[in-house]
Write a protein that holds these residues in place. Structure first.
Motif, PDB file in Angstrom:
ATOM      1  N   ASP A 315      30.323  30.034  42.326  1.00 52.01           N
ATOM      2  CA  ASP A 315      31.261  30.469  41.291  1.00 52.01           C
ATOM      3  C   ASP A 315      31.343  31.987  41.226  1.00 52.01           C
ATOM      4  OD1 ASP A 315      33.001  29.876  38.950  1.00 52.01           O
ATOM      5  OD2 ASP A 315      31.420  30.964  37.879  1.00 52.01           O
ATOM      6  N   ARG A 318      33.498  33.299  43.968  1.00 48.03           N
ATOM      7  CA  ARG A 318      34.930  33.179  43.643  1.00 48.03           C
ATOM      8  C   ARG A 318      35.374  34.361  42.779  1.00 48.03           C
ATOM      9  NH1 ARG A 318      33.208  27.768  42.607  1.00 48.03           N
ATOM     10  NH2 ARG A 318      33.808  26.337  44.300  1.00 48.03           N
ATOM     11  N   GLY A 322      38.263  37.167  43.676  1.00 48.06           N
ATOM     12  CA  GLY A 322      39.363  37.536  42.793  1.00 48.06           C
ATOM     13  C   GLY A 322      39.410  39.015  42.518  1.00 48.06           C
ATOM     14  N   ASP A 365      38.000  30.153  50.469  1.00 49.51           N
ATOM     15  CA  ASP A 365      39.118  29.428  49.847  1.00 49.51           C
ATOM     16  C   ASP A 365      39.784  30.278  48.775  1.00 49.51           C
ATOM     17  OD1 ASP A 365      38.585  27.283  51.462  1.00 49.51           O
ATOM     18  OD2 ASP A 365      37.563  26.095  49.931  1.00 49.51           O
ATOM     19  N   GLU A 366      38.966  30.990  47.983  1.00 44.58           N
ATOM     20  CA  GLU A 366      39.514  31.813  46.903  1.00 44.58           C
ATOM     21  C   GLU A 366      40.307  32.987  47.469  1.00 44.58           C
ATOM     22  OE1 GLU A 366      40.186  32.336  42.844  1.00 44.58           O
ATOM     23  OE2 GLU A 366      39.030  30.737  43.824  1.00 44.58           O
ATOM     24  N   SER A 369      43.694  31.601  48.878  1.00 41.57           N
ATOM     25  CA  SER A 369      44.637  31.195  47.838  1.00 41.57           C
ATOM     26  C   SER A 369      45.092  32.357  46.965  1.00 41.57           C
ATOM     27  CB  SER A 369      44.015  30.114  46.948  1.00 41.57           C
ATOM     28  OG  SER A 369      42.874  30.613  46.266  1.00 41.57           O
TER      29      SER A 369
END
Length: 409
Positions: A315, A318, A322, A365-366, A369
């Motif tokens: 987490d 991620r 961001g 993945d983060e 995306s």
């Protein structure tokens, strides 16, 4: 070899100490310019740069500083003025180096003054809190020198004279010996760590030098990232290879931060950026101190007795992804991001101390995306330390050379 050193300090309270610095420099054949940054009191004799001139350089006045009714607020005015005045003196060719003396108040001002001067200008701070954790990395200029002012809180004595005389000789010697940065080749800034954890610079540095560039590699452990950001903010680089943005993770989770503006100044300055997430998954902390409670249950790697790295959760990774994407979205020049899906430091390979396939997948993945549309994303089926990664970086850079995004001269 005649060199002029700017001596700055509060001459109302430290006249004897500052005058001693002048004596040592002049005895060694140097010249001095004196700058008074006092507020309430006055020096025993006129200074070359008076406290009134310093306040005016900050767009203020001594009376306004007094009217703040607060020593901190007053000295911040003087800090801004001292920085502006010192830079003007340097640009006018009147000084070749600077030495600033003080306790916590004087050191706070000294960091502002020295930060205003370019890399290569000798900067010395004689401080009662030198090397202290009171000094955050983001405040420390990239090439400042400091010496602990032992026994120097009040008045001259033989102990503090030992430090003062060393500093005076050092700044004058540095001014005589310094080889300022050359500007005959375009400069590339690269972030990394030692070869045991990240290795791409071994391949990339000579390859970029063959293309006509000078390459400067910054050790991204807080201070190195600060130096990198400082030069990026000045527009010093033709391009950057920011492949070790771990200081972003450090800033987010309490590690060795390079400041909140890490990974933003190249973008603001319009410098093309090649970016990769080397060591994004780690938070560094001081190895000889107790493990921070928030990281006590994490897998960690003791790099040496000074530095230990703890692994982030999926987490948290991620969140880092961001933050990186948000920073890159603000860039005003081309950005290419290389995403090596098989790992981003030597310790996270299968079998390594900090291998975490789930965490790596979550980060990738983060990024995929959330990558801004303005960023050219290259998803690579390799590890950051594989030859394929360096080859991909050079392929992007060569395309930039061909289309004029980066100029070789």
């Amino acid at each position: 070899m005649s060199k002029t050193i700017l001596i700055a300090g509060t001459y109302d309270t430290k006249d004897a100490e500052l005058s001693y610095l002048s004596q040592v420099i002049e005895h060694q054949g140097g010249s001095v310019l004196t700058m008074d940054v006092s507020v309430l009191g006055d020096p025993s004799k006129p200074m070359d740069i008076s406290k009134h001139q310093v306040a005016e350089a900050a767009g203020s006045s001594i009376q306004a500083a007094i009217d703040t009714g607060d020593e901190n607020g007053a000295m911040q005015i003087m800090g801004r003025g001292a920085a502006a005045a010192a830079l003007a003196l340097y640009r006018d060719g009147r000084i070749d180096g600077v030495i600033v003396l003080g306790g916590t108040m004087g050191t706070d001002l000294a960091l502002d003054l020295c930060s205003a001067l370019p890399v290569g200008v000798p900067k010395y701070v004689v401080s009662t809190v030198a090397f202290s954790p009171l000094l955050p990395p983001e405040r420390i200029p990239s090439d400042v020198q400091m010496i602990l002012w032992a026994g120097g809180l009040y008045g001259l004595n033989s102990i503090c004279k030992a430090a003062l005389s060393q500093a005076a000789g050092a700044v004058l010697g540095a001014a005589r010996a310094v080889e300022p940065p050359k500007r005959d080749k375009p400069l590339i800034g690269m972030t990394s760590f030692g070869k045991t954890v990240l290795r791409y610079m071994v391949t990339l540095k000579p390859a970029l030098e063959e293309r006509g560039f000078e390459v400067v590699v910054f050790h991204a452990t807080g201070m190195g990232g600060r130096a990198f950001e400082s030069l990026a903010s000045e527009g010093a680089f033709a391009a950057v290879f920011d492949f070790a943005p771990q200081e972003v993770s450090n800033h987010m989770f309490g590690g060795l931060s390079a400041g909140a503006d890490r990974m933003t100044n190249a973008g603001r300055a319009g410098i093309p950026q090649l970016v990769a997430p080397g060591c994004y998954d780690l938070v560094d902390f001081v190895g000889w101190q107790p493990v921070p409670e928030a990281l006590s249950d994490r897998p960690s790697h003791a790099h040496n007795r000074l530095l230990t790295s703890a692994s982030l959760t999926a987490d948290e990774r991620r969140q880092v992804a961001g933050a990186i994407c948000e920073k890159l979205s603000q860039a005003t020049a081309p950005v290419a991001m290389l995403l090596p899906q098989q790992g981003c430091n030597e310790w996270d390979r299968p079998g390594g101390d900090l291998h975490d396939a789930e965490g790596l997948a979550a980060f990738c993945d983060e990024v995929i995306s959330g990558c801004p549309g303005t960023v050219d994303l290259h998803v690579l089926e390799c590890h950051i330390n594989d030859p394929a990664f360096s080859a991909a970086a050079l392929q992007v850079f060569d395309a930039w050379l061909e289309n004029g995004t980066v100029a070789a001269r």
